[in-house]
Scaffold this motif. Structure first.
Motif, PDB file in Angstrom:
ATOM      1  N   ALA A 253      17.916  -6.415   6.342  1.00 20.77           N
ATOM      2  CA  ALA A 253      17.117  -5.181   6.324  1.00 20.77           C
ATOM      3  C   ALA A 253      15.744  -5.607   6.468  1.00 20.77           C
ATOM      4  O   ALA A 253      15.045  -6.316   5.625  1.00 20.77           O
ATOM      5  CB  ALA A 253      17.317  -4.265   4.939  1.00 20.77           C
ATOM      6  N   ILE A 254      15.225  -5.333   7.905  1.00 17.39           N
ATOM      7  CA  ILE A 254      13.763  -6.084   8.256  1.00 17.39           C
ATOM      8  C   ILE A 254      12.854  -4.987   8.368  1.00 17.39           C
ATOM      9  O   ILE A 254      13.057  -4.317   9.488  1.00 17.39           O
ATOM     10  CB  ILE A 254      14.200  -6.804   9.487  1.00 17.39           C
ATOM     11  CG1 ILE A 254      15.049  -7.810   9.262  1.00 17.39           C
ATOM     12  CG2 ILE A 254      12.745  -7.689   9.778  1.00 17.39           C
ATOM     13  CD1 ILE A 254      15.630  -8.408  10.498  1.00 17.39           C
ATOM     14  N   PRO A 255      11.643  -4.874   7.696  1.00 12.97           N
ATOM     15  CA  PRO A 255      10.575  -3.972   7.854  1.00 12.97           C
ATOM     16  C   PRO A 255       9.670  -4.656   8.962  1.00 12.97           C
ATOM     17  O   PRO A 255       9.514  -5.905   9.023  1.00 12.97           O
ATOM     18  CB  PRO A 255       9.909  -3.878   6.783  1.00 12.97           C
ATOM     19  CG  PRO A 255      10.040  -5.198   5.865  1.00 12.97           C
ATOM     20  CD  PRO A 255      11.408  -5.670   6.351  1.00 12.97           C
ATOM     21  N   PHE A 256       9.070  -3.757   9.973  1.00 12.59           N
ATOM     22  CA  PHE A 256       7.904  -4.310  11.066  1.00 12.59           C
ATOM     23  C   PHE A 256       6.930  -3.282  10.737  1.00 12.59           C
ATOM     24  O   PHE A 256       6.785  -2.157  11.114  1.00 12.59           O
ATOM     25  CB  PHE A 256       8.721  -4.114  12.185  1.00 12.59           C
ATOM     26  CG  PHE A 256       9.759  -5.010  12.435  1.00 12.59           C
ATOM     27  CD1 PHE A 256       9.383  -6.191  13.266  1.00 12.59           C
ATOM     28  CD2 PHE A 256      10.886  -4.517  12.295  1.00 12.59           C
ATOM     29  CE1 PHE A 256      10.639  -7.048  13.455  1.00 12.59           C
ATOM     30  CE2 PHE A 256      12.092  -5.666  12.474  1.00 12.59           C
ATOM     31  CZ  PHE A 256      12.139  -6.729  13.171  1.00 12.59           C
ATOM     32  N   PRO A 257       5.939  -3.807   9.755  1.00 14.83           N
ATOM     33  CA  PRO A 257       4.590  -3.173   9.518  1.00 14.83           C
ATOM     34  C   PRO A 257       3.713  -3.024  10.674  1.00 14.83           C
ATOM     35  O   PRO A 257       3.658  -4.054  11.490  1.00 14.83           O
ATOM     36  CB  PRO A 257       4.131  -3.921   8.271  1.00 14.83           C
ATOM     37  CG  PRO A 257       4.453  -5.061   8.359  1.00 14.83           C
ATOM     38  CD  PRO A 257       5.965  -5.151   9.069  1.00 14.83           C
ATOM     39  N   LYS A 258       2.791  -2.087  10.599  1.00 15.56           N
ATOM     40  CA  LYS A 258       1.851  -2.111  11.303  1.00 15.56           C
ATOM     41  C   LYS A 258       2.275  -2.470  13.105  1.00 15.56           C
ATOM     42  O   LYS A 258       1.640  -3.229  13.721  1.00 15.56           O
ATOM     43  CB  LYS A 258       0.544  -3.173  11.343  1.00 15.56           C
ATOM     44  CG  LYS A 258       0.095  -2.716   9.769  1.00 15.56           C
ATOM     45  CD  LYS A 258      -1.097  -3.751   9.651  1.00 15.56           C
ATOM     46  CE  LYS A 258      -1.728  -3.131   8.160  1.00 15.56           C
ATOM     47  NZ  LYS A 258      -2.794  -4.014   8.032  1.00 15.56           N
ATOM     48  N   LEU A 259       3.382  -1.677  13.406  1.00 19.65           N
ATOM     49  CA  LEU A 259       3.941  -2.148  14.759  1.00 19.65           C
ATOM     50  C   LEU A 259       2.916  -1.814  15.867  1.00 19.65           C
ATOM     51  O   LEU A 259       3.349  -2.799  16.848  1.00 19.65           O
ATOM     52  CB  LEU A 259       5.253  -0.847  15.102  1.00 19.65           C
ATOM     53  CG  LEU A 259       6.272  -1.556  16.025  1.00 19.65           C
ATOM     54  CD1 LEU A 259       6.911  -2.854  15.601  1.00 19.65           C
ATOM     55  CD2 LEU A 259       7.073  -0.254  16.712  1.00 19.65           C
ATOM     56  N   HIS A 260       2.057  -1.137  15.981  1.00 17.03           N
ATOM     57  CA  HIS A 260       1.077  -1.113  16.926  1.00 17.03           C
ATOM     58  C   HIS A 260       0.272  -2.483  17.248  1.00 17.03           C
ATOM     59  O   HIS A 260      -0.230  -2.778  18.229  1.00 17.03           O
ATOM     60  CB  HIS A 260       0.270   0.381  16.956  1.00 17.03           C
ATOM     61  CG  HIS A 260       0.825   1.438  17.105  1.00 17.03           C
ATOM     62  ND1 HIS A 260       1.608   2.173  16.049  1.00 17.03           N
ATOM     63  CD2 HIS A 260       1.245   2.096  18.342  1.00 17.03           C
ATOM     64  CE1 HIS A 260       1.948   3.097  16.617  1.00 17.03           C
ATOM     65  NE2 HIS A 260       1.832   3.073  17.721  1.00 17.03           N
ATOM     66  N   GLU A 261       0.325  -3.186  16.213  1.00 20.98           N
ATOM     67  CA  GLU A 261      -0.520  -4.495  16.227  1.00 20.98           C
ATOM     68  C   GLU A 261       0.424  -5.670  16.400  1.00 20.98           C
ATOM     69  O   GLU A 261       0.111  -6.705  17.174  1.00 20.98           O
ATOM     70  CB  GLU A 261      -0.964  -4.907  15.002  1.00 20.98           C
ATOM     71  CG  GLU A 261      -2.453  -3.770  14.649  1.00 20.98           C
ATOM     72  CD  GLU A 261      -2.694  -4.045  13.148  1.00 20.98           C
ATOM     73  OE1 GLU A 261      -2.746  -5.298  12.525  1.00 20.98           O
ATOM     74  OE2 GLU A 261      -3.644  -3.125  12.606  1.00 20.98           O
ATOM     75  N   ILE A 262       1.581  -5.406  16.286  1.00 24.75           N
ATOM     76  CA  ILE A 262       2.708  -6.728  16.321  1.00 24.75           C
ATOM     77  C   ILE A 262       3.643  -6.443  17.660  1.00 24.75           C
ATOM     78  O   ILE A 262       4.453  -7.399  17.947  1.00 24.75           O
ATOM     79  CB  ILE A 262       3.427  -6.847  15.255  1.00 24.75           C
ATOM     80  CG1 ILE A 262       4.397  -5.653  14.762  1.00 24.75           C
ATOM     81  CG2 ILE A 262       2.364  -7.215  13.996  1.00 24.75           C
ATOM     82  CD1 ILE A 262       5.272  -6.195  13.729  1.00 24.75           C
TER      83      ILE A 262
END
Length: 184
Positions: A144-153
């Motif tokens: 289970a993997i979160p991807f925060p601030k997707l617009h930056e990464i």
């Protein structure tokens, strides 16, 4: 091997659909023989679940059809959008209808869970909820993997992750999923 992937969102511009598409492209690079399908929840819209609707008209064909897609897959990749700390109404409604067909909705399938958000937690609340509850419904959660601030990464033009750290996390989750399929 068949992989079913979808974003648990009905947004036409879903960042979670962009992420799940990226995951499938990465998977296809390493496993070109894998048969991958990305489903769009907008194609599976149904009336809001209620016992009254079920008693009056039965379970909609879309619920049966999506449940059949899950049954036909060897594994799933789901990327969760977070609405007010929980599942989207679109995903929860589809799940509720399918659970009336078979309580073990996920049919003992290995599942990679992802979540993307524009915020700093990356949809961690919904990811925790999914990872905690899905095993009760027949899922074997491999990661289970979160991807925060997707617009930056994430580069939306190329459909790829910009940051190596997150690219490696995704690759690791995909490796765990494929290893689990190989074990079965």
């Amino acid at each position: 091997m068949k992989i079913l992937a979808f974003a648990a969102s009905n947004s036409r511009k879903s960042i979670n659909k962009a992420l799940v598409t990226c995951a499938i492209e990465r998977l296809n690079e390493k496993h070109p023989k894998a048969e991958c399908e990305i489903a769009d929840l907008n194609d599976w819209e149904m009336p809001l679940y209620s016992i009254d609707r079920e008693n009056d008209g039965g379970i909609p064909a879309h619920a049966h059809d999506f449940r059949a897609k899950i049954a036909a897959a060897d594994a799933l990749i789901i990327s969760f959008a977070e609405h007010n700390g929980s599942y989207t109404a679109a995903y929860k409604n589809l799940f509720d209808w399918m659970s009336r067909i078979e309580g073990k909705v996920y049919d003992s399938k290995p599942i990679l869970l992802l979540s993307a958000s524009p915020g700093a937690r990356g949809g961690q609340s919904v990811l925790d909820t999914a990872a905690g509850s899905m095993p009760f419904f027949g899922a074997e959660v491999v990661d289970a993997i979160p991807f925060p601030k997707l617009h930056e990464i994430f580069d939306f033009d190329s459909g790829k992750l910009r940051e190596a750290k997150y690219d490696q996390k995704l690759a690791g989750g995909l490796d765990k999923l494929m290893a689990k399929i190989a074990d079965t």
